[in-house]
Design an enzyme around this catalytic site. Sequence first.
Site, PDB file in Angstrom:
ATOM      1  N   ASN A   1      60.325   2.051  89.523  1.00  0.00           N
ATOM      2  CA  ASN A   1      61.503   2.890  89.750  1.00  0.00           C
ATOM      3  C   ASN A   1      61.149   4.370  89.491  1.00  0.00           C
ATOM      4  O   ASN A   1      60.831   4.753  88.370  1.00  0.00           O
ATOM      5  CB  ASN A   1      62.597   2.383  88.793  1.00  0.00           C
TER       6      ASN A   1
ATOM      7  N   GLY B   1      63.015   6.989  89.514  1.00  0.00           N
ATOM      8  CA  GLY B   1      63.985   7.645  88.641  1.00  0.00           C
ATOM      9  C   GLY B   1      63.607   7.435  87.180  1.00  0.00           C
ATOM     10  O   GLY B   1      63.616   8.371  86.372  1.00  0.00           O
TER      11      GLY B   1
ATOM     12  N   ASP C   1      64.098  -3.086  79.682  1.00  0.00           N
ATOM     13  CA  ASP C   1      64.975  -4.055  80.327  1.00  0.00           C
ATOM     14  C   ASP C   1      66.382  -3.534  80.135  1.00  0.00           C
ATOM     15  O   ASP C   1      66.733  -3.057  79.053  1.00  0.00           O
ATOM     16  CB  ASP C   1      64.815  -5.449  79.710  1.00  0.00           C
ATOM     17  N   SER C   2      67.166  -3.596  81.202  1.00  0.00           N
ATOM     18  CA  SER C   2      68.494  -3.003  81.122  1.00  0.00           C
ATOM     19  C   SER C   2      69.486  -3.817  81.922  1.00  0.00           C
ATOM     20  O   SER C   2      69.106  -4.681  82.715  1.00  0.00           O
ATOM     21  CB  SER C   2      68.446  -1.565  81.646  1.00  0.00           C
TER      22      SER C   2
ATOM     23  N   PHE D   1      71.970   4.455  90.956  1.00  0.00           N
ATOM     24  CA  PHE D   1      71.632   3.178  91.585  1.00  0.00           C
ATOM     25  C   PHE D   1      72.466   2.082  90.919  1.00  0.00           C
ATOM     26  O   PHE D   1      73.280   2.358  90.023  1.00  0.00           O
ATOM     27  CB  PHE D   1      70.118   2.893  91.451  1.00  0.00           C
TER      28      PHE D   1
ATOM     29  N   TYR E   1      74.930  -0.385  89.454  1.00  0.00           N
ATOM     30  CA  TYR E   1      76.383  -0.414  89.254  1.00  0.00           C
ATOM     31  C   TYR E   1      76.986   0.971  89.010  1.00  0.00           C
ATOM     32  O   TYR E   1      78.179   1.069  88.689  1.00  0.00           O
ATOM     33  CB  TYR E   1      76.710  -1.343  88.066  1.00  0.00           C
ATOM     34  N   ASP E   2      76.203   2.027  89.160  1.00  0.00           N
ATOM     35  CA  ASP E   2      76.697   3.384  88.869  1.00  0.00           C
ATOM     36  C   ASP E   2      78.023   3.737  89.559  1.00  0.00           C
ATOM     37  O   ASP E   2      78.891   4.352  88.937  1.00  0.00           O
ATOM     38  CB  ASP E   2      75.639   4.438  89.228  1.00  0.00           C
TER      39      ASP E   2
ATOM     40  N   ARG F   1      69.588   4.509  78.983  1.00  0.00           N
ATOM     41  CA  ARG F   1      68.131   4.676  79.030  1.00  0.00           C
ATOM     42  C   ARG F   1      67.712   5.962  78.327  1.00  0.00           C
ATOM     43  O   ARG F   1      66.751   5.984  77.567  1.00  0.00           O
ATOM     44  CB  ARG F   1      67.642   4.657  80.483  1.00  0.00           C
TER      45      ARG F   1
END
Length: 212
Positions: A9, A11, A71-72, A158, A160-161, A187
Amino acid sequence: MRLVLASTNQGKLREVRRLLGSLGFTVVSLAEAGLDPRLELPETGDSFEHNALEKTRALQEMLGGWVLGDDSGLEVDALGGAPGVRSARYAGVELPGRERDLANVRLLLRELEGVEPERRTARFVCVVALVRPDGQSLLARGTCEGRIIEVPRGESGFGYDPVFLPRGRRRTMAELSMDEKNAISHRGRALRKLARRLRERGWVVGDGARPD
Ligand code: IMP
């Protein structure tokens, strides 16, 4: 010191560079470390901590050196904490990135149909894991509280934003600039906490990240 990020990613890569660069790390992606970016790292647990450490350790055992992974996911109270560690694959694993995001959001909104605004509370969670060359590890968790709105808004970010309204804000996560998002995001918070712990333990020197 070279630090490999266990993620494809872009970002995340920019954010980690900004937050950990001043600690003396040169942060590189999987591709820059000479690995196939489609590399599947293990993620078999039911906690963010387990998965963050599992994937980071697996990569560190392949590469040696310093490795950082995370992990998120999203925890929705009215759904008993779902989608949680299954956030990325909530609506299925077959779809590519952007379509998968849209399918996940659609499923989430369907599951929350008829749930009143005050019961739509949720939080983003991120656990970052750092494994150093001798195998010692350090974890840090960051959260961002908010609620799920009924109609998606905004184009940036990206996942669920577009349906996540951070607490105390009028704009969704997808309506914030990257810097605004980083300042309050799960994050960003996890990375700043990690930077603080690294300095406290004397694993690194340098001024590091701003306080949270
Ligand atoms: P992973 O940490 O790469 O496994 O991703 C977990 C999933 O959680 C992502 O695919 C998104 O669906 C969701 N997620 C994690 N962080 C965010 C965020 O900052 N915004 C929106 N969705 C997120």
